[in-house]
Enzyme design. Structure first.
Site, PDB file in Angstrom:
ATOM      1  N   ARG A 240       0.853  -1.186   0.000  1.00  0.00           N
ATOM      2  CA  ARG A 240       0.000   0.000   0.000  1.00  0.00           C
ATOM      3  C   ARG A 240       0.889   1.235   0.000  1.00  0.00           C
ATOM      4  O   ARG A 240       1.865   1.309   0.748  1.00  0.00           O
ATOM      5  CB  ARG A 240      -0.891   0.036   1.249  1.00  0.00           C
ATOM      6  N   GLU A 269      -5.540   6.433  -6.336  1.00  0.00           N
ATOM      7  CA  GLU A 269      -5.861   5.482  -7.406  1.00  0.00           C
ATOM      8  C   GLU A 269      -7.256   5.813  -7.892  1.00  0.00           C
ATOM      9  O   GLU A 269      -8.219   5.581  -7.143  1.00  0.00           O
ATOM     10  CB  GLU A 269      -5.747   4.046  -6.880  1.00  0.00           C
ATOM     11  N   HIS A 289      -1.963  -1.374  -9.965  1.00  0.00           N
ATOM     12  CA  HIS A 289      -2.519  -2.180  -8.865  1.00  0.00           C
ATOM     13  C   HIS A 289      -3.016  -3.546  -9.373  1.00  0.00           C
ATOM     14  O   HIS A 289      -4.117  -3.993  -9.030  1.00  0.00           O
ATOM     15  CB  HIS A 289      -3.656  -1.433  -8.150  1.00  0.00           C
TER      16      HIS A 289
HETATM   17  N1  LIG Z   1      -1.010  -4.938  -4.999  1.00  0.00           N
HETATM   18  C1  LIG Z   1      -1.805  -5.976  -4.842  1.00  0.00           C
HETATM   19  O1  LIG Z   1      -2.530  -6.357  -5.751  1.00  0.00           O
HETATM   20  C2  LIG Z   1      -1.803  -6.722  -3.532  1.00  0.00           C
HETATM   21  C3  LIG Z   1      -2.158  -8.078  -3.502  1.00  0.00           C
HETATM   22  C4  LIG Z   1      -2.091  -8.751  -2.286  1.00  0.00           C
HETATM   23  C5  LIG Z   1      -1.735  -8.082  -1.132  1.00  0.00           C
HETATM   24  N2  LIG Z   1      -1.468  -6.752  -1.202  1.00  0.00           N
HETATM   25  C6  LIG Z   1      -1.073  -6.015   0.004  1.00  0.00           C
HETATM   26  O2  LIG Z   1       0.226  -6.466   0.387  1.00  0.00           O
HETATM   27  C7  LIG Z   1       0.371  -6.394   1.812  1.00  0.00           C
HETATM   28  C8  LIG Z   1       0.852  -7.740   2.340  1.00  0.00           C
HETATM   29  O3  LIG Z   1      -0.098  -8.737   2.022  1.00  0.00           O
HETATM   30  P1  LIG Z   1      -0.004 -10.179   2.702  1.00  0.00           P
HETATM   31  O4  LIG Z   1      -1.059 -11.005   2.081  1.00  0.00           O
HETATM   32  O5  LIG Z   1       1.393 -10.659   2.735  1.00  0.00           O
HETATM   33  O6  LIG Z   1      -0.458  -9.801   4.194  1.00  0.00           O
HETATM   34  P2  LIG Z   1      -0.176 -10.628   5.523  1.00  0.00           P
HETATM   35  O7  LIG Z   1      -1.177 -10.155   6.512  1.00  0.00           O
HETATM   36  O8  LIG Z   1      -0.098 -12.076   5.249  1.00  0.00           O
HETATM   37  O9  LIG Z   1       1.290 -10.131   5.957  1.00  0.00           O
HETATM   38  C9  LIG Z   1       1.543  -8.890   6.509  1.00  0.00           C
HETATM   39  C10 LIG Z   1       2.728  -9.049   7.442  1.00  0.00           C
HETATM   40  O10 LIG Z   1       3.085  -7.762   7.939  1.00  0.00           O
HETATM   41  C11 LIG Z   1       3.503  -7.942   9.289  1.00  0.00           C
HETATM   42  N3  LIG Z   1       3.434  -6.677  10.008  1.00  0.00           N
HETATM   43  C12 LIG Z   1       2.358  -6.072  10.562  1.00  0.00           C
HETATM   44  N4  LIG Z   1       2.718  -4.909  11.138  1.00  0.00           N
HETATM   45  C13 LIG Z   1       4.062  -4.795  10.958  1.00  0.00           C
HETATM   46  C14 LIG Z   1       5.011  -3.817  11.338  1.00  0.00           C
HETATM   47  N5  LIG Z   1       4.651  -2.714  12.018  1.00  0.00           N
HETATM   48  N6  LIG Z   1       6.305  -4.010  10.988  1.00  0.00           N
HETATM   49  C15 LIG Z   1       6.677  -5.129  10.300  1.00  0.00           C
HETATM   50  N7  LIG Z   1       5.813  -6.095   9.916  1.00  0.00           N
HETATM   51  C16 LIG Z   1       4.521  -5.929  10.243  1.00  0.00           C
HETATM   52  C17 LIG Z   1       2.563  -8.990   9.846  1.00  0.00           C
HETATM   53  O11 LIG Z   1       3.138  -9.637  10.975  1.00  0.00           O
HETATM   54  C18 LIG Z   1       2.419  -9.923   8.660  1.00  0.00           C
HETATM   55  O12 LIG Z   1       3.344 -11.004   8.728  1.00  0.00           O
HETATM   56  C19 LIG Z   1      -0.996  -5.946   2.337  1.00  0.00           C
HETATM   57  O13 LIG Z   1      -0.971  -4.542   2.490  1.00  0.00           O
HETATM   58  C20 LIG Z   1      -1.957  -6.294   1.206  1.00  0.00           C
HETATM   59  O14 LIG Z   1      -3.101  -5.478   1.202  1.00  0.00           O
HETATM   60  C21 LIG Z   1      -1.472  -6.070  -2.362  1.00  0.00           C
HETATM   61  O1  LIG Z   2      -4.261  -4.767  -3.090  1.00  0.00           O
HETATM   62  C1  LIG Z   2      -4.723  -5.789  -2.621  1.00  0.00           C
HETATM   63  O2  LIG Z   2      -4.663  -6.041  -1.391  1.00  0.00           O
HETATM   64  C2  LIG Z   2      -5.262  -6.767  -3.614  1.00  0.00           C
HETATM   65  O3  LIG Z   2      -5.486  -6.164  -4.836  1.00  0.00           O
HETATM   66  C3  LIG Z   2      -6.521  -7.402  -3.210  1.00  0.00           C
HETATM   67  O4  LIG Z   2      -6.330  -7.999  -2.052  1.00  0.00           O
HETATM   68  P1  LIG Z   2      -7.535  -8.682  -1.332  1.00  0.00           P
HETATM   69  O5  LIG Z   2      -7.306 -10.159  -1.495  1.00  0.00           O
HETATM   70  O6  LIG Z   2      -7.471  -8.233   0.084  1.00  0.00           O
HETATM   71  O7  LIG Z   2      -8.799  -8.236  -2.022  1.00  0.00           O
END
Ligand SMILES: NC(=O)c1ccc[n+]([C@@H]2O[C@H](COP(=O)([O-])OP(=O)(O)OC[C@H]3O[C@@H](n4cnc5c(N)ncnc54)[C@H](O)[C@@H]3O)[C@@H](O)[C@H]2O)c1
Ligand SMILES: O=C(O)[C@H](O)COP(=O)(O)O
Length: 325
Positions: A240, A269, A289
């Protein structure tokens, strides 16, 4: 039980649920052109007389939940169920299931593709080639696009959850060295080194952000940390934009303090003018994204959610049997 499904859900997944619970009513939000709002969702649950809901992006507010306290579960086809009022669901005793890691593979593949693309100057090379700049006699001019290999590099992750760990598992055989900063996670593999936030920034060739958004993480990645990066290092954010101070990242890129960035998320966005300063910079490879957007993700979320729902049903059945016995 009648299960209303508004998330994209494949036929096999629907059949498993109808076989177990009775009836599935499939009204995907995509047929509506956008996710259902609160009023539409209330109407849909009433009209279909649903006893359970499976959603993706619809806004499942406290109002929706309070008007339908009989719902037996709410399934959310997302990595984080941020569109559901969890407090309201808990207060009504409604079980909420979601689908962690549904898009971990998608993000990890885009990470590898775009980091390598930036390191190998693929897009500038393609632009040069399609611009017909390869002139007779200048046989070695293409060497301006000579790049670097991913093998042997250190990748430092900030946040080591589903996405960070999937990337680590996929790149370890290049091989790459893996470091991570995540106070809440222990290493799942002795080759993945837990370290400080500062060490991730100082010692990595690629710094990759995988944090959730919360009070602690908003603006966490700032000038102080970015200034610790090696001048040849690459910054990646598929998580994010709000966890990174945009001006500090832009400043580092515009002043060649780091080699460049792979970005999939933006402060606005659709992007505003300053986002476009980042997106249009020649040392940035940006995507809209789409890191988590693959067709396969829809199959992954069906598999994860069905497993959770069926386990829940099984445990309910076992509890009932115990009570009768
Ligand atoms: N761009 C996209 O399309 C897309 C797709 C999937 C996920 N995401 C984003 O990517 C990020 C990670 O996704 P994920 O599925 O791995 O999530 P997740 O919840 O599995 O992992 C997040 C990790 O961050 C850690 N964390 C929390 N607070 C923290 C801090 N202060 N310092 C260090 N680590 C910390 C948690 O312990 C956890 O292990 C999320 O923000 C999610 O929304 C984006
Ligand atoms: O940015 C994201 O987190 C992904 O595009 C979508 O994630 P989601 O599985 O939480 O919808």
């Amino acid at each position: 039980m009648r299960i209303l499904i508004t998330a994209p859900y494949n036929q096999k997944g629907q059949d498993i649920l109808s076989g177990k619970f009775g009836e599935v009513i499939y009204k995907p939000w995509k047929d509506n052109g956008r996710a259902f709002n609160e009023t539409e969702l209330n109407k849909l649950i009433d009209e279909t007389r649903a006893d359970a809901l499976i959603t993706e992006h619809d806004n499942v507010t406290a109002n929706v939940i309070n008007l339908h306290p009989h719902l037996q579960f709410i399934g959310v086809c997302r990595g984080t169920p941020s569109n559901v009022d969890l407090e309201a669901a808990k207060a009504k005793g409604i079980q909420v299931f979601y689908t962690p890691a549904r898009n971990a593979q998608a993000v990890a593949e885009l990470f590898i593709a775009n980091v390598i693309s930036l390191m190998r100057n693929t897009i500038p090379g393609w632009q040069w080639l399609t611009g017909k700049n390869w002139e007779e006699g200048a046989h070695t001019s293409y060497l301006q696009f000579k790049g670097n290999e991913l093998a042997g590099k250190t990748i430092g992750m900030v946040g080591f959850g589903a996405v960070g760990q999937r990337i680590a598992d996929m790149v370890r055989n290049f091989p790459c060295h893996i470091k991570f900063y995540d106070p809440y996670i222990e290493s799942s593999n002795p080759d993945y080194h837990k370290t400080s936030l500062e060490d991730v920034f100082e010692s990595s060739d690629i710094v990759s952000i995988h944090l959730p958004v919360n009070d602690q993480t908003i603006g966490m990645i700032d000038k102080k940390l970015i200034s610790m990066m090696k001048p040849e290092a690459i910054f990646v954010n598929t998580a994010r934009a709000s966890v990174v101070k945009r001006d500090d990242l832009l400043n580092a890129i515009e002043n060649n303090k780091i080699r460049g960035a792979v970005l999939d998320v933006f402060d606005f966005e659709p992007p505003d003018q300053k986002d476009y300063q980042l997106i249009n910079h020649p040392h940035v490879l940006a995507t809209p994204h789409t890191a988590g957007a693959t067709h396969e993700v829809e199959d992954h979320h069906v598999e994860i959610l069905n497993e959770r729902i069926l386990n829940w049903a099984l445990s309910n059945e076992n509890n009932t049997k115990k009570k009768i016995a």
